[in-house]
Structures are given as C-alpha cells and as structure tokens.
Design an enzyme around this catalytic site. Structure first.
Site, PDB file in Angstrom:
ATOM      1  N   TYR A   1     -37.997 -34.615 -33.395  1.00 50.20           N
ATOM      2  CA  TYR A   1     -36.671 -34.923 -32.932  1.00 50.20           C
ATOM      3  C   TYR A   1     -36.024 -34.341 -31.865  1.00 50.20           C
ATOM      4  O   TYR A   1     -34.794 -33.981 -31.608  1.00 50.20           O
ATOM      5  CB  TYR A   1     -35.507 -35.354 -34.115  1.00 50.20           C
ATOM      6  CG  TYR A   1     -36.043 -36.260 -34.997  1.00 50.20           C
ATOM      7  CD1 TYR A   1     -37.076 -36.995 -35.018  1.00 50.20           C
ATOM      8  CD2 TYR A   1     -35.079 -36.506 -36.098  1.00 50.20           C
ATOM      9  CE1 TYR A   1     -37.489 -37.899 -35.828  1.00 50.20           C
ATOM     10  CE2 TYR A   1     -35.542 -37.083 -37.113  1.00 50.20           C
ATOM     11  CZ  TYR A   1     -36.714 -38.087 -36.906  1.00 50.20           C
ATOM     12  OH  TYR A   1     -37.217 -39.023 -37.753  1.00 50.20           O
TER      13      TYR A   1
ATOM     14  N   LYS B   1     -49.017 -31.483 -41.747  1.00 46.99           N
ATOM     15  CA  LYS B   1     -50.036 -32.563 -41.219  1.00 46.99           C
ATOM     16  C   LYS B   1     -51.041 -31.754 -40.320  1.00 46.99           C
ATOM     17  O   LYS B   1     -51.315 -32.401 -39.247  1.00 46.99           O
ATOM     18  CB  LYS B   1     -49.227 -33.862 -40.346  1.00 46.99           C
ATOM     19  CG  LYS B   1     -50.158 -35.014 -40.261  1.00 46.99           C
ATOM     20  CD  LYS B   1     -50.500 -35.793 -41.645  1.00 46.99           C
ATOM     21  CE  LYS B   1     -51.858 -36.592 -41.404  1.00 46.99           C
ATOM     22  NZ  LYS B   1     -52.531 -37.161 -42.450  1.00 46.99           N
TER      23      LYS B   1
ATOM     24  N   ASP C   1     -48.971 -37.097 -46.066  1.00 51.41           N
ATOM     25  CA  ASP C   1     -49.130 -38.671 -46.757  1.00 51.41           C
ATOM     26  C   ASP C   1     -49.079 -38.404 -48.218  1.00 51.41           C
ATOM     27  O   ASP C   1     -48.659 -39.111 -48.931  1.00 51.41           O
ATOM     28  CB  ASP C   1     -50.278 -39.300 -45.812  1.00 51.41           C
ATOM     29  CG  ASP C   1     -51.496 -38.333 -45.515  1.00 51.41           C
ATOM     30  OD1 ASP C   1     -51.297 -37.026 -45.823  1.00 51.41           O
ATOM     31  OD2 ASP C   1     -52.138 -38.821 -44.964  1.00 51.41           O
TER      32      ASP C   1
ATOM     33  N   ASP D   1     -37.130 -36.366 -42.857  1.00 49.54           N
ATOM     34  CA  ASP D   1     -36.350 -37.810 -42.803  1.00 49.54           C
ATOM     35  C   ASP D   1     -36.868 -38.700 -43.720  1.00 49.54           C
ATOM     36  O   ASP D   1     -36.402 -39.321 -44.481  1.00 49.54           O
ATOM     37  CB  ASP D   1     -36.339 -38.108 -41.151  1.00 49.54           C
ATOM     38  CG  ASP D   1     -35.417 -39.238 -40.913  1.00 49.54           C
ATOM     39  OD1 ASP D   1     -34.722 -39.446 -41.911  1.00 49.54           O
ATOM     40  OD2 ASP D   1     -35.054 -39.589 -39.752  1.00 49.54           O
TER      41      ASP D   1
ATOM     42  N   ASP E   1     -35.868 -40.224 -47.580  1.00 53.66           N
ATOM     43  CA  ASP E   1     -35.468 -41.507 -48.043  1.00 53.66           C
ATOM     44  C   ASP E   1     -36.322 -42.027 -49.314  1.00 53.66           C
ATOM     45  O   ASP E   1     -35.841 -42.660 -50.221  1.00 53.66           O
ATOM     46  CB  ASP E   1     -36.155 -42.553 -46.820  1.00 53.66           C
ATOM     47  CG  ASP E   1     -34.477 -43.175 -46.051  1.00 53.66           C
ATOM     48  OD1 ASP E   1     -33.871 -42.291 -45.942  1.00 53.66           O
ATOM     49  OD2 ASP E   1     -34.518 -44.087 -45.724  1.00 53.66           O
TER      50      ASP E   1
HETATM   51 MG    MG Z   1     -32.845 -40.739 -42.456  1.00 47.72          MG
END
Ligand code: MG
Ligand code: NAI
Length: 362
Positions: free
Chosen positions: A139, A190, A223, A247, A251
């Site tokens: 980001y 990763k 993953d 991020d 969630d």
């Molecule tokens: Mg988020």
C-alpha cells in the site's frame, strides 16, 4: 486535571452512528475512573466533504490536526458507494497513516466470552495479536497507469519494502511479545512467489528474531497461514505481517472471533512524534448504514487501546471489562451477534457497566 485533546473524524456509513457512542463512553470513563478530561475537536471530513468540495479533507487537513495539538485521533470508517473506494481511502485514511508515521497497525483478536465463533469449540482459545505494517509494502502507493483505455494499457502497482520499515515493524512485534508475556511471533510471508520483497522480509525477520532468543519465531506462507487461522487459531500468538497480508488476515481474525463489528485497531506512531489513530478494523458497512444497528464495540475496544496509549491504563481496563461484561451477559446483542439491539442500546449498556451498575436494573 489532565486533559487529552482528541481529533474526531466520524467518517462515512456507520461512522456517524458508532463514533458518538465512543465519545459518550469515553466521557463516562473519564468521569467515573479517569481523573482526566477529553477535549474533542471534530473534523467533518469524508465522502460528504468530497461531494461538496471535491476533496475528502481540506488541503491542509493534516496540518489542522497538528495545529489542534491532538494527542490522538478517533476515526470512523471511510468509504461510500457513491465514490470509488481508492478515492476515499487515498483521500483520507492512507495519508493520515503515512504522514503521521503510524507504521504499526496493532490488531488484537480475542474471542470474548459470550460471543459465538463460527468455529466449533473455539471458546476461550483464540487470542491473536496481529502487528500489521501500516505505511509501505503493497500500500505504498507506488505505480501508475498508462495508455488508459487502449489495448496497450499498462497498470503497475509496486510494493515497497524498506529496511527501516521492515525492521521496525518486526522489532515491534518481538518487543510487544516480550512486554506482554507472549511466547511466539509468526511472520506472514510469501517468499516462494515474491522472490525479491518477501525474501528480503524473511531475511530481516531472521535477523531481528536472532536478537530475541527468549521468543519463539516461525514463518509461514500467508495462504496456509490464512487457513491456520481458521483451522488452528489457538496455535497462533503474535503475528507480524506486511500491509496487504495483515489487512486480509485481520478480517479473517475478526470473522473467527465473532464479528467484524468487534475487531479493534490501533494505528501507532510508537515514537509519539505524531498523534496515533484508533478505529475499528471494519469498513463503513453501507449494507447496514443508517439503520442504527451497527455494533459499536469495535470502536469502543479501539477507544480502550487509545486510553492505554494515552497512559490511562486504569480507564482502559475499566472500559475493556465493561465490554466483556456486557458481551458475557448476552442480554444486549446487535444483529451481527445474533440479537436485535441497537447501536445506542449497546453503547448504553457498556456505559452502565463502566459505571458499575448492573444492566438488569435499567
Ligand atoms: Mg481491512
Ligand atoms: P465492511 O467492513 O464495511 O463490511 C463487511 C461486512 O461486515 C458487512 O456485511 C457489514 O455490514 C459488516 N460490518 C462491518 N462493520 C460492522 C459493525 N460495526 N457492526 C455490524 N456489522 C458490521 O467492508 P466492505 O463492505 O468491504 O467495505 C465497505 C466500505 O468501507 C468500502 O468503501 C471500503 O473501501 C471501506 N473500508 C474502509 C475501511 C476504513 O476506513 N478503515 C476499512 C475497510 C473498508
């Protein structure tokens, strides 16, 4: 009396419904157990500001927050179906995080008593703290789009991992683990597919981990780590992750600990050179906005993290215990927790619990 200046940005969607609950509760906590005052400076920035002025906040918005001498920022979510999400996010939230060097996004995920997890048998067994890098990585905002609309169109979005940025977030995760009696730090990587950035991330992780021999360290491909959060969340303790990975993983953490409406976050500038920012993990929830049924606990728990950051540990503890008590009693539940209570009813129940009064008496 001690005074904390708080910049408040209610934001979009459910923001204006949950933020007043946080302010009201903060005042209750300050009165009942604080011995401090909260001085609120409200900034009505967000999508409505964008629709009327063409910008999510004024050009000098960040300077206004500094000029207000804010000790912390309480932010509702930003995002509205009328405006593209990258415009809202890059117009307000991401500049705040980057400019104010809030390079740590601390996201505790604990399954609280009285909350139903979608995972069978998870009660009392999920207690993960995710330390997400918050100013660079995927980001960073580096990239561009050229030859728009033509067959030759190219879009490039580059990840940026600096040694400074990578080292400090990983070191924070280990220091956090040590300070909070946590035994293990797991790095989300990763490096099989991302042979530059993520191999670098692994190298830095190994270097920092070597300085913390008292803390177990491990790395896992993101993953399979995502699957582990669902299959064996009790095997995770502190997780450190890049901006995008953190991020997504948080969630999932929110889902397994019962609801998006519960998960808190602290966007920290550990050096305290700039104000830190507190908000729920969730977004503006347009699907339920305007109905008064959003769960305010995510922002209330974030408020508890804020009180801790401001050095008001006792008040932070009192607020957290109030949240836990209301959830454990199970009488007041917003729809995301399977009930029919409103945002306000949940806020009121927690304020009563802060005041040490039993909910049943009202
Ligand atoms: Mg988020
Ligand atoms: P979201 O988190 O807003 O919603 C996902 C689901 O969780 C929805 O079903 C929603 O109703 C539910 N939910 C979220 N918060 C809740 C709460 N407090 N109580 C009860 N239920 C809750 O994620 P979505 O739909 O992907 O994004 C919506 C908008 O929010 C987008 O514009 C997005 O860009 C923005 N966004 C903003 C963030 C921020 O400001 N920090 C973070 C994530 C998304």
């Amino acid at each position: 009396m001690k005074r904390h200046i708080l910049a408040v940005i209610p934001g979009d969607g459910i923001g204006p419904e949950i933020v007043p609950e946080a302010i009201g509760t903060l005042r209750t906590v300050a009165e009942r157990c604080g011995g401090f005052q909260i001085d609120v400076r409200q900034f009505d920035w967000g999508t409505q500001h964008y629709l009327t002025t063409g910008a999510m906040m004024p050009a000098d918005g960040l300077d206004q927050i500094l000029a207000a001498k804010a000790d912390a920022i309480l932010l509702g979510p930003v995002g509205d179906p009328r405006v593209p999400d990258h415009v809202t996010l890059w117009g307000l939230l991401l500049p705040l995080r980057q400019r104010f060097q809030q390079y740590i996004n601390l996201r505790p995920a604990r399954l609280l008593a009285g909350v139903l997890s979608p995972l069978v048998g998870a009660e009392g067994r999920i207690d993960i703290v995710c330390v997400r890098e918050n100013t660079e990585g995927e980001y960073a905002g580096a990239g561009g789009r050229v030859h728009r609309g033509t067959a030759e169109e190219v879009a490039i979005q580059s990840s940026v991992y600096t040694r400074t940025g990578t080292e400090r977030v990983i070191r924070f995760a280990f220091e956090y683990a040590r300070a909070h009696g946590r035994a293990k730090v797991t790095s989300a990587t990763k490096s099989n597919a991302m042979q530059h950035g993520m191999v670098f991330w692994d190298d830095v992780f190994a270097e920092v981990a070597a300085k913390f021999p008292d803390i177990t360290s491990e790395r896992q491909l993101v993953d399979s780590l995502a699957a582990r959060i669902v299959a064996k969340p009790h095997t995770l303790d502190v997780v450190v992750a890049s901006n995008l990975f953190g991020d997504i993983l948080t969630d999932i953490c929110a889902a397994v600990t019962g609801s998006m409406g519960l998960a808190p976050s602290a966007n920290l500038n550990p050096e305290r050179q700039y104000p830190s920012l507190f908000q729920g993990v969730h977004g503006s929830a347009p699907d339920i906005a305007g109905q008064g049924i959003a769960n305010p606990i995510a922002i209330l728990w974030s408020t508890a993290l804020m009180l801790e950051h401001l050095g008001e540990e006792e008040s932070a503890g009192a607020l957290m215990r109030a949240i836990e008590r209301v959830l454990a009693e199970g009488r007041i539940r917003t729809p995301d927790l399977g009930g029919t209570s409103t945002t306000r009813e949940m806020g009121e129940a927690i304020r009563r619990a802060v005041s040490g009064r039993r909910a049943e008496r009202y």
